[in-house]
Design an enzyme around this catalytic site. Structure first.
Site, PDB file in Angstrom:
ATOM      1  N   SER A  33      11.813   0.230  -1.230  1.00 52.06           N
ATOM      2  CA  SER A  33      11.294  -1.089  -0.848  1.00 52.06           C
ATOM      3  C   SER A  33      12.425  -2.120  -0.735  1.00 52.06           C
ATOM      4  CB  SER A  33      10.211  -1.560  -1.825  1.00 52.06           C
ATOM      5  OG  SER A  33      10.756  -1.937  -3.055  1.00 52.06           O
ATOM      6  N   GLN A  49      10.704 -10.690  -6.342  1.00 54.29           N
ATOM      7  CA  GLN A  49      11.965 -11.450  -6.401  1.00 54.29           C
ATOM      8  C   GLN A  49      13.152 -10.592  -5.964  1.00 54.29           C
ATOM      9  OE1 GLN A  49      11.762 -14.692  -6.819  1.00 54.29           O
ATOM     10  NE2 GLN A  49       9.566 -14.356  -7.063  1.00 54.29           N
ATOM     11  N   GLU A  50      13.125  -9.303  -6.295  1.00 53.98           N
ATOM     12  CA  GLU A  50      14.197  -8.398  -5.844  1.00 53.98           C
ATOM     13  C   GLU A  50      14.334  -8.469  -4.338  1.00 53.98           C
ATOM     14  OE1 GLU A  50      14.331  -4.384  -7.389  1.00 53.98           O
ATOM     15  OE2 GLU A  50      13.114  -4.940  -9.109  1.00 53.98           O
ATOM     16  N   MET A 109      19.253   6.464  -8.065  1.00 56.23           N
ATOM     17  CA  MET A 109      19.145   6.885  -9.457  1.00 56.23           C
ATOM     18  C   MET A 109      20.172   7.967  -9.814  1.00 56.23           C
ATOM     19  SD  MET A 109      17.260   4.807 -10.681  1.00 56.23           S
ATOM     20  CE  MET A 109      15.883   3.710 -10.550  1.00 56.23           C
ATOM     21  N   HIS A 162      19.018  -4.520 -10.088  1.00 63.93           N
ATOM     22  CA  HIS A 162      18.478  -3.971 -11.343  1.00 63.93           C
ATOM     23  C   HIS A 162      17.339  -4.876 -11.811  1.00 63.93           C
ATOM     24  CE1 HIS A 162      18.461  -1.829 -15.117  1.00 63.93           C
ATOM     25  NE2 HIS A 162      18.423  -2.999 -15.737  1.00 63.93           N
ATOM     26  N   ASN A 186      24.516  -3.561  -6.630  1.00 66.28           N
ATOM     27  CA  ASN A 186      23.345  -2.871  -7.174  1.00 66.28           C
ATOM     28  C   ASN A 186      22.282  -3.918  -7.484  1.00 66.28           C
ATOM     29  OD1 ASN A 186      21.783  -0.737  -8.374  1.00 66.28           O
ATOM     30  ND2 ASN A 186      22.427  -1.477 -10.392  1.00 66.28           N
ATOM     31  N   ASP A 192      25.149  -0.712 -14.828  1.00 65.26           N
ATOM     32  CA  ASP A 192      24.499  -2.038 -14.829  1.00 65.26           C
ATOM     33  C   ASP A 192      25.368  -3.105 -15.506  1.00 65.26           C
ATOM     34  OD1 ASP A 192      22.238  -0.856 -13.630  1.00 65.26           O
ATOM     35  OD2 ASP A 192      21.378  -0.343 -15.566  1.00 65.26           O
ATOM     36  N   ILE A 196      24.358   8.021 -11.270  1.00 66.32           N
ATOM     37  CA  ILE A 196      25.455   7.150 -11.711  1.00 66.32           C
ATOM     38  C   ILE A 196      26.669   7.406 -10.825  1.00 66.32           C
ATOM     39  CG2 ILE A 196      27.028   6.633 -13.630  1.00 66.32           C
ATOM     40  CD1 ILE A 196      24.691   7.420 -15.519  1.00 66.32           C
TER      41      ILE A 196
HETATM   42  C1  GAR Z   1      13.886  -1.328  -8.118  1.00 61.40           C
HETATM   43  O1  GAR Z   1      13.034  -1.994  -8.998  1.00 61.40           O
HETATM   44  C2  GAR Z   1      15.325  -1.462  -8.567  1.00 61.40           C
HETATM   45  O2  GAR Z   1      15.600  -2.707  -9.155  1.00 61.40           O
HETATM   46  C3  GAR Z   1      15.424  -0.347  -9.579  1.00 61.40           C
HETATM   47  O3  GAR Z   1      14.719   0.710  -9.015  1.00 61.40           O
HETATM   48  C4  GAR Z   1      13.677   0.184  -8.187  1.00 61.40           C
HETATM   49  C5  GAR Z   1      13.811   0.819  -6.836  1.00 61.40           C
HETATM   50  O4  GAR Z   1      12.761   0.424  -6.018  1.00 61.40           O
HETATM   51  N1  GAR Z   1      16.785  -0.007  -9.853  1.00 61.40           N
HETATM   52  C6  GAR Z   1      17.241   0.321 -11.050  1.00 61.40           C
HETATM   53  O5  GAR Z   1      16.534   0.411 -12.030  1.00 61.40           O
HETATM   54  C7  GAR Z   1      18.735   0.572 -11.111  1.00 61.40           C
HETATM   55  N2  GAR Z   1      19.207   0.540 -12.453  1.00 61.40           N
HETATM   56  P1  GAR Z   1      12.850   0.632  -4.459  1.00 61.40           P
HETATM   57  O6  GAR Z   1      13.224   2.092  -4.236  1.00 61.40           O
HETATM   58  O7  GAR Z   1      11.456   0.342  -3.988  1.00 61.40           O
HETATM   59  O8  GAR Z   1      13.872  -0.300  -3.914  1.00 61.40           O
END
Ligand code: GAR
Length: 230
Positions: A26, A190-191, A107, A126, A124, A162, A109
């Site tokens: 997303s 918000q992301e 996901m 988070h 990144n 992170d 490292i």
């Molecule tokens: C998001 O919430 C992102 O912040 C998190 O994974 C999700 C991915 O969603 N990332 C982490 O936790 C990294 N440490 P998405 O695939 O829908 O973008």
């Protein structure tokens, strides 16, 4: 030492971006949408996943973007399997003249192979207000800790997970009846705002890194404090 990581002169060609994503994608979609809407001056030249059937690769395909599955199994068993994997990623990134790498729900490292090749050119996102709650299951951890505010962070990637210099953050309240899922959904909204924003700031050459601090040239102050409960 002061570093400028994007060009100070106004660029004419769009910033060349690669997105690394493992899952839903997303945040990738938010960046694609912002580019298509013209609010981010960038071009996604590669979407790369470590998961063959990731929805992120499907999204790339739907938008006519080049998608690559880089198979971790081909590197498993090697003494330096993680570095070996990242060397393959790096060759894809170099083939496409990538200037900025976005980890978007990636996901895995990243090793120094990638970090050193993209110093202050890899971001990144988070879902916590770092440095609180790095790692996994962070929305649940914020609720269990009793926090009143949670949020998300865009940061440059360094070797520690992170841990890199923070570019932008957004805060949301934690409500009494929040589950980890309801909080994650509120944070995700918000992301999707701050990740494209950070990319555009980079494209405009407005991010200046001094040690752990990232200064935004001509940035506006955040305004009022966020207080929760109000
Ligand atoms: C998001 O919430 C992102 O912040 C998190 O994974 C999700 C991915 O969603 N990332 C982490 O936790 C990294 N440490 P998405 O695939 O829908 O973008």
């Amino acid at each position: 030492m002061v570093h400028w990581w994007s060009m100070l002169i106004k660029r004419t060609d769009p910033l060349r971006v690669a997105v690394l994503a493992s899952g839903r994608g997303s945040n990738l979609q938010a960046v694609i949408d912002a580019i298509e809407a013209g609010t981010v001056q960038a071009k996604i030249v590669a979407v790369i996943s470590n998961k063959k059937n990731s929805p992120a690769l499907e999204r790339a395909c739907r938008h006519g973007l080049a998608g690559f599955f880089v198979d971790p199994k081909l590197h498993a068993g090697k003494p330096d399997s993680r570095e070996s994997y990242d060397r393959e990623l790096l060759s894809v990134l170099r083939e496409h003249d990538v200037e900025l790498v976005l980890l978007a729900g990636y996901m895995k490292i990243v090793t120094t192979v990638l970090v050193d090749a993209f110093v202050n050119r890899m971001m990144n996102i988070h879902p916590s207000l770092l440095p609180s709650f790095p790692g996994l299951d962070v929305q649940r951890k914020a609720i269990d800790w009793g926090c009143k505010l949670a949020g998300c962070t865009v940061h440059f990637v360094t070797e520690g997970v992170d841990e890199g210099p923070i570019i932008l953050q957004a805060a949301v309240p934690i409500l009494d009846d929040d589950s980890a899922d309801s909080l994650a959904a509120r944070i995700l909204v918000q992301e999707h705002k701050i990740y494209p924003r950070a990319v555009q700031l980079f494209a405009e050459g407005r991010l200046r890194v001094e040690g752990r601090r990232v200064f935004i040239e001509q940035g506006k102050p955040a305004g009022e404090a966020v207080i929760s409960p109000s």
